[in-house]
Design an enzyme around this catalytic site. Structure first.
Site, short mmCIF file in Angstrom:
data_model
loop_
_atom_site.label_atom_id
_atom_site.label_comp_id
_atom_site.label_asym_id
_atom_site.label_seq_id
_atom_site.Cartn_x
_atom_site.Cartn_y
_atom_site.Cartn_z
N LYS A 1 0.87 -1.18 0.00
CA LYS A 1 0.00 0.00 0.00
C LYS A 1 0.91 1.22 0.00
O LYS A 1 2.06 1.15 0.44
CB LYS A 1 -0.85 -0.01 1.28
CG LYS A 1 -2.05 0.89 1.22
CD LYS A 1 -3.25 0.19 0.64
CE LYS A 1 -4.45 1.11 0.54
NZ LYS A 1 -5.62 0.40 0.00
N GLY B 1 -23.57 4.32 3.32
CA GLY B 1 -22.54 4.86 2.42
C GLY B 1 -22.89 4.43 1.00
O GLY B 1 -22.67 3.29 0.62
N ILE B 2 -23.47 5.35 0.25
CA ILE B 2 -23.88 4.97 -1.10
C ILE B 2 -23.07 5.76 -2.12
O ILE B 2 -23.58 6.55 -2.91
CB ILE B 2 -25.41 5.10 -1.31
CG1 ILE B 2 -25.94 6.30 -0.53
CG2 ILE B 2 -26.12 3.83 -0.92
CD1 ILE B 2 -27.39 6.57 -0.74
N HIS C 1 -19.49 4.99 -4.73
CA HIS C 1 -19.27 4.16 -5.92
C HIS C 1 -19.73 2.72 -5.70
O HIS C 1 -20.50 2.17 -6.49
CB HIS C 1 -17.79 4.15 -6.28
CG HIS C 1 -17.31 5.46 -6.81
ND1 HIS C 1 -16.65 6.37 -6.03
CD2 HIS C 1 -17.41 6.00 -8.03
CE1 HIS C 1 -16.38 7.44 -6.75
NE2 HIS C 1 -16.82 7.24 -7.97
N GLY D 1 -21.39 1.41 -2.93
CA GLY D 1 -22.72 1.33 -2.33
C GLY D 1 -23.84 1.42 -3.36
O GLY D 1 -24.79 0.62 -3.33
P1 NAD Z 1 -16.89 6.55 -2.08
O1 NAD Z 1 -16.05 7.64 -1.52
O2 NAD Z 1 -17.32 6.60 -3.49
O3 NAD Z 1 -18.23 6.41 -1.21
C1 NAD Z 1 -18.27 6.48 0.17
C2 NAD Z 1 -19.63 7.07 0.54
O4 NAD Z 1 -19.77 7.00 1.96
C3 NAD Z 1 -19.79 8.54 0.14
O5 NAD Z 1 -21.02 8.72 -0.53
C4 NAD Z 1 -19.76 9.28 1.49
O6 NAD Z 1 -20.57 10.45 1.49
C5 NAD Z 1 -20.31 8.23 2.42
N1 NAD Z 1 -19.93 8.38 3.82
C6 NAD Z 1 -18.74 8.78 4.34
N2 NAD Z 1 -18.78 8.74 5.67
C7 NAD Z 1 -20.01 8.29 6.01
C8 NAD Z 1 -20.65 8.02 7.23
N3 NAD Z 1 -20.05 8.22 8.41
N4 NAD Z 1 -21.91 7.55 7.20
C9 NAD Z 1 -22.56 7.36 6.02
N5 NAD Z 1 -22.00 7.60 4.83
C10 NAD Z 1 -20.75 8.05 4.82
O7 NAD Z 1 -16.10 5.21 -1.76
P2 NAD Z 1 -16.28 3.78 -2.45
O8 NAD Z 1 -15.29 3.65 -3.56
O9 NAD Z 1 -17.72 3.54 -2.70
O10 NAD Z 1 -15.76 2.82 -1.27
C11 NAD Z 1 -16.56 2.60 -0.13
C12 NAD Z 1 -15.79 1.72 0.85
O11 NAD Z 1 -15.46 0.47 0.22
C13 NAD Z 1 -14.44 2.32 1.30
O12 NAD Z 1 -14.20 1.95 2.64
C14 NAD Z 1 -13.43 1.66 0.38
O13 NAD Z 1 -12.15 1.62 0.98
C15 NAD Z 1 -14.04 0.28 0.23
N6 NAD Z 1 -13.67 -0.40 -1.02
C16 NAD Z 1 -13.83 0.21 -2.21
C17 NAD Z 1 -13.49 -0.46 -3.40
C18 NAD Z 1 -13.66 0.20 -4.75
O14 NAD Z 1 -13.37 -0.47 -5.76
N7 NAD Z 1 -14.11 1.43 -4.84
C19 NAD Z 1 -13.00 -1.77 -3.35
C20 NAD Z 1 -12.88 -2.39 -2.10
C21 NAD Z 1 -13.21 -1.70 -0.94
#
Ligand code: NAD
Length: 361
Positions: free
Chosen positions: A87, A187-188, A190, A192
């Site tokens: 990382k 958390g909705i 990408h 969600g």
């Molecule tokens: P993102 O930033 O697109 O979405 C996160 C969402 O959570 C946002 O809409 C934000 O407003 C909301 N949020 C933040 N804090 C919050 C809270 N306290 N309560 C409610 N909502 C809240 O991120 P993503 O890419 O959708 O990733 C979401 C999670 O999944 C992260 O923890 C990320 O590390 C993990 N993840 C993502 C991927 C990927 O391919 N994008 C892959 C594996 C794991």
């Protein structure tokens, strides 16, 4: 062994988590301050995203990169990928400090590792940033489809979480039908949103919650989900809680409130304390799908890109998350250990088995 603290010496922190190499990247000309952590390369080159974050201190950044890189070793191992764990973190505000020069300089540091570390997007970085890094090194994935990359990993990550949810439903209810089950997606963003889509296509009852009210309204309208306030989600009586925002939402306070039967979501490091809260969930009878097992879709997408991207193969590997989750749940039930301990055992066994394979030149 107790968890290493930011105040411990750097080498004792590395020893405690089992890291192989840590590279500090400093370039005053571009303002780059980054740390690349390579945890383990038994299974292959260390792959992990680059997080761009305004850490409160350098110690906090080091602690984060060490913890996240170790999790990547386990994530790839359990997903059956030939990748090690790594990382990177860049210290700074991604909205203000990010420049082409800084990212390209960072790419040069990655290039100097000669393929031992390969990066991708994470919090605070995006496919455009990967393009800049790509200008300096081949050792980057997650570049846009227009550049021969695999594009946005979020739909694949969501599919993996969906497979993990199905495996948990099968374990508890004897069949893996999602229709009629109720799910809270917190958390909705990408991942969600894609998960909500999959669940609604299966006619699940879905509750959505996000700190961004506008997004909650949009997504609930688009998919026919019920919008709920972030403050009240733990009071809702739903079958499944799916954390898809940030980590540590499962802690002593929230476990006391939780009414769901299953926790399965994409957020990294959902348990505030892996050992303590993993055991608490076991004692309370809540089935927890370890996040690194079911959120592996993103890394599978990167792996696929390295192997010469094939959509079909990516989908197959992601669908395997169903079996991987089932194996974790079976071991947890058989040995009466938390699902986190069970997942760690399976991942560690694969690494140790492959180490033996590699002992023959
Ligand atoms: P993102 O930033 O697109 O979405 C996160 C969402 O959570 C946002 O809409 C934000 O407003 C909301 N949020 C933040 N804090 C919050 C809270 N306290 N309560 C409610 N909502 C809240 O991120 P993503 O890419 O959708 O990733 C979401 C999670 O999944 C992260 O923890 C990320 O590390 C993990 N993840 C993502 C991927 C990927 O391919 N994008 C892959 C594996 C794991």
């Amino acid at each position: 062994m107790p968890s290493p603290q930011p105040t411990d010496s750097i080498f004792s922190q590395l020893d405690a988590l089992g890291h192989k190499k840590v590279v500090f990247c400093s370039d005053p000309d571009t303002g780059l301050k980054a740390i690349i952590a390579i945890h383990d390369t038994t299974l292959g080159p260390a792959l992990g995203g680059t997080r761009y974050w305004a850490y409160r201190s350098e110690q906090e950044a080091l602690q984060d990169v060490l913890r996240l890189s170790k999790a990547m070793t386990y994530k790839s191992a359990i997903a059956g990928l030939n990748l090690g764990g790594g990382k990177a973190v860049i210290i700074g505000d991604s909205r203000k400090d990010k420049t082409e020069a800084l990212l390209r300089k960072f790419g040069r540091f990655i290039k100097n590792l000669n393929g031992e570390f390969i990066t991708a997007e994470d919090v605070g970085t995006n496919p455009r940033d990967m393009e800049y890094i790509r200008m300096e090194t081949q050792h980057v994935t997650g570049v846009p489809e227009s550049m021969g990359g695999s594009g946005d990993p979020a739909p694949i990550a969501a599919l993996g979480v969906y497979m993990g949810i199905k495996a948990c439903v099968k374990e508890l209810y004897g069949n893996d039908t999602i229709t009629g089950r109720s799910v809270i997606v917190q958390g909705i963003g990408h991942v969600g949103e894609h998960l909500v889509k999959l669940l609604r296509e299966d006619n699940a009852k879905v509750y959505v919650s996000d700190i961004n009210d506008e997004r909650t309204r949009q997504v609930s309208k688009k998919y026919g989900a019920e919008a709920v306030s972030n403050n009240t989600i733990f009071d809702i009586n739903a079958d499944i809680y799916s954390p898809c925002a940030l980590g540590a939402t499962i802690n002593t306070q929230t476990i006391a409130k939780l009414q769901c039967a299953i926790i399965a979501g994409s957020a990294n490091n959902q348990l505030q304390d892996e050992a303590v809260h993993g055991q608490m969930l076991l004692d309370k009878g809540i089935l927890f799908a370890p996040d690194y097992v079911i959120s592996a879709g993103g890394i599978i997408n990167c792996y696929s890109e390295l192997m010469g991207f094939s959509k079909k193969r990516t989908m197959q590997l992601t669908e395997n998350i169903y079996e991987a989750t089932r194996n974790v749940l079976k071991l947890s039930a058989a040995e009466k250990i938390s699902t986190v301990v069970a997942a760690n055992k399976i991942a560690e066994k694969r690494i140790s088995d492959i180490k033996k394979v590699k002992s023959t030149y």
